[in-house]
Every structure is written in structure tokens, then in C-alpha cells.
Scaffold this active site. Structure first.
Site, short mmCIF file in Angstrom:
data_model
loop_
_atom_site.label_atom_id
_atom_site.label_comp_id
_atom_site.label_asym_id
_atom_site.label_seq_id
_atom_site.Cartn_x
_atom_site.Cartn_y
_atom_site.Cartn_z
CG HIS A 356 -2.03 -0.91 1.21
ND1 HIS A 356 -2.67 -1.34 2.36
CD2 HIS A 356 -2.67 -1.50 0.18
CE1 HIS A 356 -3.66 -2.15 2.03
NE2 HIS A 356 -3.67 -2.26 0.71
CG LEU A 558 0.59 4.33 4.10
CD1 LEU A 558 -0.91 4.54 3.97
CD2 LEU A 558 1.14 5.26 5.18
CG HIS A 559 4.95 0.73 7.28
ND1 HIS A 559 4.23 0.59 8.41
CD2 HIS A 559 5.28 2.05 7.21
CE1 HIS A 559 4.10 1.75 9.01
NE2 HIS A 559 4.72 2.65 8.31
CG HIS A 560 -0.32 -1.47 5.10
ND1 HIS A 560 -1.35 -0.59 4.81
CD2 HIS A 560 0.08 -1.16 6.35
CE1 HIS A 560 -1.54 0.22 5.85
NE2 HIS A 560 -0.68 -0.11 6.78
CD GLN A 561 5.99 -3.39 2.80
OE1 GLN A 561 5.71 -3.58 3.98
NE2 GLN A 561 6.59 -2.28 2.39
#
Length: 644
Positions: A356, A558-561
Site C-alpha cells: 500500500h 504505509l508498510h503493508h506488504q
């Protein structure tokens, strides 16, 4: 309460004041590192059980289960599996305890440049991240007891029902919305004023509720969005599409991390061992039986082996779970062979990765101060209000105050399925005068000076749109077979063939501009900041071409990997684990974290990760408790103390 106030006094008067002086000298990274290295700040907020924080794990001690990683899913697994008193559990965590200051929600951005963050960076790519230092984006990831839950923004979002129905339809029975909703409810201890009550409960481990502080600008946004036709909703309830004040993982105004929610209540269980500063470097696999039988790890510069009689469970996250699999010979055959890693199982580990991203170039100026002020951070009264009452401006989630879920005209999905999340912030990148947000969002100094500097000390609000269903797909690789080398991350932002990701962003920008024109904002004279972003001077401001240029400069993660150990059926060429979270071809090995999520969700991935941990615990219990026919008297449930 007295002890907490004393801790706060020490933090603010002895250490934090000097750190703020560092902030004022534009040395954010050094300031954050100073905070985390201050030994006098490393005071636990609860009594340490020597068995709980296992200091000296003996060589080749045997456990029923070994869990690698103490983040969202790992903390749940440690708690739930140790409910069975006959099972012996080892939880390995590469980091240490977080310091007390991480409990202050508004400080979330600061700790993304400290020793509790891995400080990963994505690889350089063409056509994106043009405004990042060296065109490399900072990818935060927690490295402490509680994992990323000790430094994230605490935003509580489950996702859309269609996310999970699609997840199940991809050949993963048991993961539909009907299947996972009970786990979302089970985890919660909810205190939400406007809620769909049948979708929430009180009494779970994880605190979730309204944020005690709301700026006048947040009220204006929520009203303006409704004026623009977006209904007010409980986005974790019946309908997601609409606007709402943000729900967060706070307990009496302070961060409720995975450690606080799930590990502290289990700290007195003698069958749970937690080993800190313990870096897993290899899964031990019997080549004859293709069975995992333990973990090799490093602690205090010594090698150890921990063995299992039942299972190894990887909950190290979307980066470190695939890294550990590949270091152990489980991964793409050609990639492992080029690094001289013996191939144990040829699987597409790390071959797919969604993320994201957001856009931080939409700013609006009002003629009256209605936003949060940087001076709030320096006022000792606000710290006392936080500790004594759980209230005040320090309870804001790194500045985030409200969310809206919208479907743009670029989407071809059903009407109930958003394609963008609008994140309202009662401030801007310039609110802290370039001290923390700039670095967190990977904005290079000259770009900040050329665009945001003029916004310092002004009443500015912004909405950052988040692309929830990207078409662009990235991947990760090992740098080498050295476990101390970072993986290499290739995000591939804005590389989808039809440029759909860019078009969706531009459509969301138009909707944000429309919301700004509503009466609730216009009574404050709200005007869009129309300075041209450096690097985009060849384009006319506010054209689609201008916004595409700006997007390719400043779209931070947004570091949602997700999806680096993708779940799928056996005939899915991209699948690494099955619907029971078991690694294909290897017995007694599961992965339970965000890496298994097979598609990008309409959510911030922390809460789905807790759900994966809860469901994984039940899957494991059903398999092993049934095989052992344990007596119900062996199950120990923890009392949840809200005083912790």
C-alpha cells in the site's frame, strides 16, 4: 499510577528534553537513536518474570512448538498455544523490549529510525520514489518484543468482507469473511462510541477504541465528507464505505501493542519461554523425511539450536519469514542455486509482493488555526494528562484522526468495495518543521525545503490517499546467503500495464478536492496549497499530468506488504503455503503472518495479522489436541488485567 508518572517525569525531564533539542537542530535520526540507547530509559513497565524473558536458553533444549517472531501473529500464537499447559513453547525475538516512550501514540514516527526498527530500504526503481533520498524508500519494520506493533500507527482496520471472500475463492477454504469475522471479534476489547454492536465485543485481549483527542479540523473533515455524500459508518462493522473518526489500538490513551495485549497476560505461564536478542538464521530440516525439527539461532554471539517435537511456526513478517525460508533452502530453485544455497524445496518464496502506498502532496491552508500544533509535544502538562487521564493531543495516532473509504470512477469493482482509503491528518509533513515526518516518508531535504518549508507554522491539514488494491506487483530476493545481510526489496510501484494505479490516485485527488469545497471546510476559508512540486515544473498545476509527476515523486509506503509467502491451493504456481498455513513439501513447518495473505486488503495489515495468529492457533490446536486427546483441564485461560 505513581510509578508511571515517575517514569514519565524521568523520560521527559532528563532525556526527552535533550532529545527535543536534537530535534530542533534537525537531527531526527540521532535523536531517535539517543532515545532508544538511553539506558536510564530502559525501564520495563511490568515486573520481569525470568522464565518469561528467557535469558539463557540451553543448547538443544526441546519444545513442542517454536515461534519465530513476536509481532502481531507471533504474540497471539505464543499466548494461545501456551494455554495448553502440557505444551512447551519457545518464542524467539531478534529484538529487545521497547522503551516506555513508544507508548505515546503521537511519537509513532520517531521510532521508525531507531534500534527497534530494522531500517530497511527498498531498491531504487525508475519512475517512482523520485523524491526519496537516492530514490530509495525507507521500509519500517519492528525489531522488538511486539514486532512492528511497537512502532506502527495503531490504526485498527479489519478490511472489507469481499477481501476475505475473494481470499477464500482463490482456493483457500476457511478464509471467507464468515470464517474470519469471529476471530476479529474474539480479539477485541472494544470501546467505540458509534459502532455496529454485533460486530464488536468487550473482553478480548486487544484494546480498540476511539481516540480521546480530536482537532477541530478532524470534525470539519468528517462533516465535509458527509456533506459530499459519504455516510458516517463504523468501518469495522456492517458497511465499510463511508467516513469515520479513526479507531485505534490504545489502552487508556497509550499504545496497546502485541506485547501488551497478548504477551503480558501470559508472562506467568511456566510453559512459555521468550528469548530476546535471538536471531533465527536457519530452519533445521531432516532431508530424509523433509520435516522441520528445530531452529538454529544466534544469541550473545553464540550459536544455539532449539528442537521441536511438533512444529516450527514462522511469524517473522512479510520480509523475514521469506528470508528465513530461503536461507534454509526453501525458495525459488534458480535463485537459491545462484547463491550456493542447497535447495530443499523449490517454492516461489518472495516472488510476489503487494504494498500500500500513499501520496503526501495534497495540502490545504485555513484562515483559522484548527489543526494540531507542534508545541503540544513540548508541553509537560500534556504528558501528565496522558498518563493520569489517558487523554490529550499526545493520544493522536501519529497525527491520523479520521478515515474515509471511497470508490472512485476508476474502479470496476462492486459498489460496496472501496478502491481508496482517505487518511485525514490534522497537520502536514511540515507540522514538525521537517524533524520526523520528512524522514519517515522518505522525502529528501531539498524537496522538503523547496515545497513544504513555506507551510511551517501555518494551519495546514491534509488527506493522504492510500491505494488499497494496487495492480503493480513487486518481489524480494536474498542479497546473499549471509543471514545478516538485508533482503533486497523491489516494489515496482506504478508499473502496471494500463497505468491503473496512477489513474486511481488521480481520481481520489479529485474527490479530496471536492470534499474541501464543502461548507464545513469553507467556513475556515480552506484553500489548496498550489505551489508546484520541485521536479514537476514542466507541468501545469492541477492537471492530470502534473499529479502523475507528483505521484512518481512522493508516494511513500504505509508498510503493508503482503503475499511474499502466498497462500494458495497446490495447483497455484505462486503458492508457498496451503490453507492450513503449512509450507508445501515440508512437514511440521507453518507460516503465520502477513506474508501468507494472497491479495492486497482494504485494511491496515496489523489487524489481519492478529486474525491470522488467532486462526492459526485454532488450526494447530485442532490438529494436535485431537491427536493427543488432551483433557479440557489442561487448558489454562489467562485473566486479562486492564491495569497492565
Amino acid at each position: 499510577m505513581t510509578r508511571e508518572i515517575l517514569l514519565l517525569f524521568i523520560c521527559t525531564t532528563r532525556a526527552y528534553s535533550s532529545t527535543l533539542a536534537d530535534f530542533s537542530n534537525n537531527t531526527t535520526e540521532n535523536a531517535a537513536i539517543t532515545l532508544t540507547r538511553e539506558k536510564r530509559l530502559h525501564l520495563p513497565l511490568f515486573p520481569i518474570n525470568k522464565e518469561y524473558l528467557h535469558p539463557n536458553t540451553p543448547v538443544e533444549e526441546t519444545y513442542d512448538f517454536i515461534i519465530v517472531g513476536s509481532g502481531s501473529a507471533g504474540s497471539v500464537l505464543a499466548n494461545r498455544l501456551s494455554e495448553n499447559q502440557k505444551w512447551k513453547i519457545l518464542l524467539l525475538e531478534v529484538g529487545d523490549e521497547a522503551i516506555p516512550l513508544t507508548d505515546i501514540p503521537v511519537l509513532a514516527p520517531v521510532f521508525q529510525f531507531s534500534k527497534i526498527d530494522w531500517n530497511y530500504k527498498a531498491e531504487k526503481q525508475d519512475g517512482a520514489c523520485l523524491g526519496c533520498p537516492d530514490q530509495r524508500m525507507h521500509w519500517p519494520r519492528g525489531r522488538a518484543l511486539g514486532g512492528t506493533t511497537v512502532l506502527n500507527y495503531m490504526i485498527h482496520v479489519r478490511g472489507n468482507p469481499l477481501d476475505y471472500d475473494r481470499w477464500a475463492a482463490m482456493g483457500n477454504p476457511g478464509w471467507s469473511y464468515k470464517d474470519v469475522l469471529p476471530y476479529f471479534i474474539k480479539m477485541e476489547d472494544a470501546d467505540i462510541e458509534v459502532q455496529d454492536k454485533e460486530y464488536h465485543q468487550k473482553g478480548g485481549y486487544l484494546s480498540v477504541g476511539d481516540i480521546p483527542h480530536r482537532s477541530e479540523s478532524a470534525h470539519a473533515f468528517v462533516k465535509a465528507a458527509q456533506e459530499a455524500g459519504h455516510p458516517y459508518v463504523d468501518y469495522n462493522g456492517k458497511d465499510q464505505m463511508g467516513v469515520s473518526y479513526v479507531q485505534g489500538n490504545l489502552r487508556r490513551g497509550k499504545r496497546c501493542s502485541g506485547e501488551k495485549a497478548y504477551l503480558r497476560p501470559a508472562r506467568d505461564r511456566n510453559n512459555l519461554k521468550v528469548s530476546l536478542n535471538s536471531r533465527a538464521i536457519k530452519i533445521l530440516i531432516n532431508p530424509g523425511t523433509s520435516s522441520a525439527y528445530g531452529i538454529k539461532y544466534v544469541k550473545n554471539r553464540r550459536y544455539y539450536k532449539a528442537l521441536v517435537t511438533k512444529e516450527v511456526i514462522l511469524s517473522a513478517g512479510a520480509f523475514n519469514s521469506p528470508q528465513l525460508l530461503m536461507l534454509s533452502g526453501i525458495g525459488p530453485k534458480e535463485h537459491l542455486e545462484e547463491l550456493n544455497i542447497p535447495v530443499v524445496q523449490n517454492l516461489p518464496v518472495g516472488q510476489k509482493m503487494y504494498d500500500h502506498i500513499t501520496f503526501v502532496g495534497l495540502n490545504f491552508i485555513t484562515n483559522t488555526t484548527i489543526v494540531n500544533r507542534q508545541s503540544d509535544l513540548y508541553n509537560p502538562v500534556n504528558y501528565l494528562d496522558l498518563i493520569a487521564n489517558g487523554k490529550g493531543p499526545l493520544t493522536t495516532l501519529g497525527g491520523v484522526e479520521a478515515l474515509a473509504y471511497i470508490k472512485t470512477n476508476a474502479s470496476t469493482d462492486p459498489d460496496s468495495y472501496p478502491d481508496m482509503e482517505l487518511i485525514f491528518i490534522g497537520g502536514s509533513v511540515a507540522t514538525d518543521r521537517g524533524l520526523a515526518y520528512k524522514n519517515t516518508l522518505s522525502i529528501k531535504q531539498e524537496l522538503y525545503d523547496g515545497y513544504w518549508k513555506d507551510l511551517e507554522d501555518k494551519s495546514v491539514w491534509q488527506v493522504i490517499p492510500m491505494l488499497v488494491h494496487p495492480k503493480s506487483v513487486g518481489y524480494l530476493r536474498l542479497k546473499s546467503k549471509n543471514p545478516y545481510h538485508w533482503p533486497k526489496f523491489y516494489p515496482n510501484y506504478f508499473t502496471d500495464a494500463e497505468n491503473h494505479d496512477i489513474k486511481t490516485f488521480v481520481a481520489s485527488i479529485r474527490e479530496i478536492q471536492r470534499i474541501n469545497e464543502m461548507p464545513s471546510f469553507q467556513k475556515y476559508g480552506s484553500l489548496q496549497y498550489d505551489k508546484v512540486l520541485p521536479g514537476c515544473e514542466r507541468h501545469t498545476f492541477d492537471t492530470d499530468e502534473y499529479w502523475e509527476c507528483a505521484l512518481r515523486h512522493i508516494t511513500p509506503t504505509l508498510h503493508h506488504q503482503v503475499s511474499t509467502c502466498k497462500m494458495g491451493p497446490s495447483n497455484d504456481p505462486e503458492a508457498v503455503v496451503d490453507n492450513k498455513l503449512k509450507v508445501y513439501g515440508i512437514k511440521n513447518l507453518r507460516v503465520a503472518d502477513t506474508s501468507v495473505i494472497p491479495l492486497p486488503l482494504t485494511a491496515h495489515t496489523n489487524i489481519p495479522a492478529y486474525m491470522v495468529g488467532e486462526k492459526a492457533s485454532d488450526l494447530i490446536k485442532m490438529e494436535w489436541e485431537a491427536s493427543n486427546l488432551i483433557d479440557s483441564g489442561d487448558i489454562k485461560r489467562s485473566h486479562i488485567s486492564k491495569k497492565q
